[in-house]
Design a protein around this motif. Sequence first.
Motif, PDB file in Angstrom:
ATOM      1  N   ALA A 118       0.843  -1.199   0.000  1.00 43.79           N
ATOM      2  CA  ALA A 118       0.000   0.000   0.000  1.00 43.79           C
ATOM      3  C   ALA A 118       0.876   1.246   0.000  1.00 43.79           C
ATOM      4  CB  ALA A 118      -0.929   0.011   1.214  1.00 43.79           C
ATOM      5  N   ILE A 119       0.311   2.322  -0.507  1.00 46.27           N
ATOM      6  CA  ILE A 119       0.985   3.623  -0.515  1.00 46.27           C
ATOM      7  C   ILE A 119       0.020   4.639   0.058  1.00 46.27           C
ATOM      8  CG2 ILE A 119       2.032   5.426  -1.930  1.00 46.27           C
ATOM      9  CD1 ILE A 119       2.726   3.245  -3.975  1.00 46.27           C
ATOM     10  N   TYR A 125      -7.762  17.192   1.621  1.00 48.21           N
ATOM     11  CA  TYR A 125      -8.871  16.856   2.512  1.00 48.21           C
ATOM     12  C   TYR A 125      -8.454  15.913   3.629  1.00 48.21           C
ATOM     13  CZ  TYR A 125      -8.791  12.856  -0.668  1.00 48.21           C
ATOM     14  OH  TYR A 125      -8.389  11.782  -1.434  1.00 48.21           O
ATOM     15  N   GLY A 126      -7.210  15.416   3.617  1.00 52.61           N
ATOM     16  CA  GLY A 126      -6.762  14.525   4.681  1.00 52.61           C
ATOM     17  C   GLY A 126      -5.758  13.493   4.229  1.00 52.61           C
ATOM     18  N   LEU A 127      -6.254  12.278   3.914  1.00 57.41           N
ATOM     19  CA  LEU A 127      -5.360  11.146   3.690  1.00 57.41           C
ATOM     20  C   LEU A 127      -5.980  10.198   2.672  1.00 57.41           C
ATOM     21  CD1 LEU A 127      -2.894   9.351   4.591  1.00 57.41           C
ATOM     22  CD2 LEU A 127      -4.392   8.474   6.406  1.00 57.41           C
ATOM     23  N   ARG A 128      -5.152   9.645   1.799  1.00 56.57           N
ATOM     24  CA  ARG A 128      -5.602   8.601   0.865  1.00 56.57           C
ATOM     25  C   ARG A 128      -4.579   7.478   0.861  1.00 56.57           C
ATOM     26  NH1 ARG A 128      -7.829   8.142  -5.409  1.00 56.57           N
ATOM     27  NH2 ARG A 128      -9.849   8.076  -4.407  1.00 56.57           N
ATOM     28  N   ALA A 129      -5.070   6.243   0.759  1.00 60.15           N
ATOM     29  CA  ALA A 129      -4.207   5.077   0.631  1.00 60.15           C
ATOM     30  C   ALA A 129      -4.569   4.336  -0.643  1.00 60.15           C
ATOM     31  CB  ALA A 129      -4.346   4.144   1.828  1.00 60.15           C
ATOM     32  N   ALA A 130      -3.561   4.023  -1.441  1.00 63.18           N
ATOM     33  CA  ALA A 130      -3.739   3.198  -2.631  1.00 63.18           C
ATOM     34  C   ALA A 130      -3.288   1.787  -2.295  1.00 63.18           C
ATOM     35  CB  ALA A 130      -2.922   3.754  -3.795  1.00 63.18           C
ATOM     36  N   PHE A 131      -4.185   0.828  -2.438  1.00 61.61           N
ATOM     37  CA  PHE A 131      -3.852  -0.573  -2.231  1.00 61.61           C
ATOM     38  C   PHE A 131      -3.388  -1.136  -3.579  1.00 61.61           C
ATOM     39  CE2 PHE A 131      -6.527   0.545   1.251  1.00 61.61           C
ATOM     40  CZ  PHE A 131      -6.106  -0.236   2.324  1.00 61.61           C
ATOM     41  N   LEU A 132      -2.194  -1.694  -3.618  1.00 64.81           N
ATOM     42  CA  LEU A 132      -1.613  -2.077  -4.895  1.00 64.81           C
ATOM     43  C   LEU A 132      -2.266  -3.312  -5.495  1.00 64.81           C
ATOM     44  CD1 LEU A 132       2.148  -1.222  -4.393  1.00 64.81           C
ATOM     45  CD2 LEU A 132       0.264   0.178  -5.199  1.00 64.81           C
ATOM     46  N   ASP A 133      -3.075  -4.025  -4.723  1.00 65.81           N
ATOM     47  CA  ASP A 133      -3.876  -5.106  -5.279  1.00 65.81           C
ATOM     48  C   ASP A 133      -5.228  -4.607  -5.762  1.00 65.81           C
ATOM     49  OD1 ASP A 133      -1.937  -7.026  -4.880  1.00 65.81           O
ATOM     50  OD2 ASP A 133      -2.615  -7.472  -2.844  1.00 65.81           O
ATOM     51  N   GLY A 134      -5.439  -3.282  -5.684  1.00 63.93           N
ATOM     52  CA  GLY A 134      -6.678  -2.685  -6.174  1.00 63.93           C
ATOM     53  C   GLY A 134      -7.435  -1.944  -5.097  1.00 63.93           C
ATOM     54  N   TYR A 168      -4.050   4.698  12.221  1.00 67.65           N
ATOM     55  CA  TYR A 168      -5.026   3.982  11.409  1.00 67.65           C
ATOM     56  C   TYR A 168      -4.624   2.517  11.242  1.00 67.65           C
ATOM     57  CZ  TYR A 168      -6.611   8.659  10.239  1.00 67.65           C
ATOM     58  OH  TYR A 168      -7.086   9.943  10.323  1.00 67.65           O
ATOM     59  N   ARG A 169      -5.628   1.674  11.230  1.00 67.82           N
ATOM     60  CA  ARG A 169      -5.417   0.252  10.964  1.00 67.82           C
ATOM     61  C   ARG A 169      -5.709  -0.027   9.496  1.00 67.82           C
ATOM     62  NH1 ARG A 169      -9.061  -1.355  13.822  1.00 67.82           N
ATOM     63  NH2 ARG A 169     -10.602  -2.048  12.276  1.00 67.82           N
ATOM     64  N   ARG A 170      -4.836  -0.747   8.855  1.00 70.91           N
ATOM     65  CA  ARG A 170      -5.007  -1.079   7.439  1.00 70.91           C
ATOM     66  C   ARG A 170      -5.718  -2.423   7.304  1.00 70.91           C
ATOM     67  NH1 ARG A 170       0.308  -2.642   4.162  1.00 70.91           N
ATOM     68  NH2 ARG A 170      -0.612  -4.035   2.596  1.00 70.91           N
ATOM     69  N   ASP A 171      -6.808  -2.424   6.569  1.00 64.23           N
ATOM     70  CA  ASP A 171      -7.592  -3.639   6.331  1.00 64.23           C
ATOM     71  C   ASP A 171      -7.479  -3.981   4.849  1.00 64.23           C
ATOM     72  OD1 ASP A 171      -9.522  -5.590   5.849  1.00 64.23           O
ATOM     73  OD2 ASP A 171     -10.851  -4.817   7.414  1.00 64.23           O
ATOM     74  N   ASN A 172      -6.720  -5.018   4.521  1.00 66.10           N
ATOM     75  CA  ASN A 172      -6.510  -5.372   3.120  1.00 66.10           C
ATOM     76  C   ASN A 172      -7.750  -5.988   2.480  1.00 66.10           C
ATOM     77  OD1 ASN A 172      -3.822  -4.514   2.934  1.00 66.10           O
ATOM     78  ND2 ASN A 172      -3.093  -6.392   3.881  1.00 66.10           N
ATOM     79  N   THR A 173      -8.606  -6.599   3.293  1.00 70.09           N
ATOM     80  CA  THR A 173      -9.799  -7.237   2.742  1.00 70.09           C
ATOM     81  C   THR A 173     -10.808  -6.205   2.255  1.00 70.09           C
ATOM     82  OG1 THR A 173      -9.496  -9.130   4.210  1.00 70.09           O
ATOM     83  CG2 THR A 173     -11.672  -8.839   3.208  1.00 70.09           C
ATOM     84  N   SER A 174     -11.082  -5.222   3.097  1.00 70.20           N
ATOM     85  CA  SER A 174     -12.052  -4.183   2.721  1.00 70.20           C
ATOM     86  C   SER A 174     -11.399  -2.996   2.021  1.00 70.20           C
ATOM     87  CB  SER A 174     -12.783  -3.680   3.970  1.00 70.20           C
ATOM     88  OG  SER A 174     -11.873  -3.054   4.872  1.00 70.20           O
ATOM     89  N   ARG A 175     -10.069  -3.030   1.900  1.00 72.18           N
ATOM     90  CA  ARG A 175      -9.323  -1.916   1.282  1.00 72.18           C
ATOM     91  C   ARG A 175      -9.641  -0.596   1.981  1.00 72.18           C
ATOM     92  NH1 ARG A 175      -7.896  -6.177  -0.864  1.00 72.18           N
ATOM     93  NH2 ARG A 175      -7.386  -6.476  -3.077  1.00 72.18           N
TER      94      ARG A 175
END
Length: 628
Positions: A118-119, A125-134, A168-175
């Motif tokens: 993830a990146i 407006y705050g924060l965005r995370a790009a999950f590299l699996d989509g 923040y907690r990263r949840d890969n399932t729910s992106r």
Amino acid sequence: MRRWMMVLVAVMMLTTGVSAQEDGLNLPTELYTLKRDGTIERFGMGAAGVTDVTPPGALTIDFGVSPDGLWLVYRTDGAIGLYNMRTGEQRALDTTGASYPPYRGRGQSIAWSPDGGAIAYTTEYGLRAAFLDGGFSDVTISPLLDLVWSPDGAYLAAEAEQNVWWVYRRDNTSRQLTLHAAIPSSRGLTWANTTQLLFAPAEGGLYSLDVSLANQQAALDDSADRYALPERRQDGTIALFVRPSGERNITETAGYLWQIVADSRGPALEPMGTQSVELTAMRWAPGGRLLVTLSGGVFALVDPASAQGFPLPMTDVAAYSWGAVRLPSVPGLPLTSEVYFLGDDGSGSEQVWRLPADGSPAAPMTAHDAVIDSYDVAPDGRTVAYVSTGTLWVLTPDPDIATPILTAEGLASPTFNADGSRIAFEQPDGIYLIDTLGGEPQAVLSGYSEPQFASGLDSLLVRIADGDLGLYSFATSEVRRMGSFDRAKPLPDGRILATGSPAAGQASGIYIIDTTGTTGPVLLYQTPPGLRIRDFAPLLNGAVRLLMERGDGLPAPVRVFDVQPGSGPVSLPVVPYLSEGLLSADGNTLAGYASGAGTLAVYSLPLASESVIGVPGRVDALSFPSFR
């Protein structure tokens, strides 16, 4: 009186060696600076020097570096892109919600997670995370200054103004990034391990927060002493600054360098410096042994013990980032195989080099005065065939001389047979053979490419024009179609190991091919979704060692599995990152690229140790001996 709690014992249990990645400035890893004109420069390690690594066609606003040190993630006007500094590849990541950073140069406004998946980047407006699996996750929050991932990438700490931190907690399932904790005040923050944060409230004291235990907090020191900038080092100690509550000789925003260490009696706080350091706008460099500051376009390095500064010779720095911090490099690391590669000999000419298996320094084998396009080293480890400016040369050790044996258009891919007496190569019209000592070339196959000797079969593995793998028999002069495989290696018993799939629609993995033709390819191991087999090696015990990587080629920790026919894969622990990795013929040595500069890293699986080779600074065309 300081009350050091038992919770700190767990913090101190994480011990590793001090990094040996240092150059003349004692940088812990490569330093990247973004200038106000949008260009990015890399200050390399050792002899690597300063290099412009600006993505072509990009006016960069801010950027970060991947955990393997090879990719830049960069923001332009409303878009996020990826750039491989070694290969030049560019990819789009976010063209719809990249926004703009509210601040830059005051921390990491773009941060790639340590696990590569993830990146995160700050936005208006705050924060965005790009999950590299989509997928993307957007968080609306106050403007953010700095982003700090936990060591495993499961949590992200984000700094806002007034020393406020959000976790923040990263949840890969729910992106999704989900708010997990808030720290109202902390003058800096560090992940002591994958779940434990150390923070220093502005009003004084030092505390821990465990995100795995319902955000349980413990006071490591609840006195009025003011702490700042805690930072975990590779050796497990914690560097930090202390301003004692009764101190009247330094400013409110200054402190003295101390460290927390663990001994037989438990954790202890030790003074490390006698000079106070003004901490406004200070940040730690990776490793916690050097401070940095950026002010008015001037980037400076600061020794935390003496408070002495060393500004870089530039006045237009807008932001900065750091390369990958690797495991401690072991000098003279013994390996199970020699390693060959192309590298600059110091005069500007790229030569064929040899890294001896006994841990001796790498040294050039050739002394050619023109560009070397491709090469192979014979099984004796001393004879080299290489192509340069349309000529095939052979360097022999006795006498030590390079001899041109053939000049022809489009010569490429020389490869020795098992006894080193013959060389196969390709030209635009097909595959040829020639004796190592010279003579007339022999046309073998028209319209084929990528020759590879399968000497135990008296055959050549070749690439058919439609992309399938073929096996050419010297005895019958016939080509047998093997299937739609990517790579293949012959086994001593006459069978062939191949990766890919026999045909479209069939499972991708590693197959055993019976060259007698009595049975079809047998699937030994199916590649898991999202992964691909980078390299493989048959082991003496009958198992096959697999080197796996992400299917899209983006950074991921190295995965090595042993697969025994009839049983499941067994995972081996290895070095976290090794780009474009290769396995030696015996499967016990890994080689790959350690940075965007093309630095060579080798890893011994039996010793669980890595060595980063500083000379030459950039290497290409890595290879191991093909035969054992």
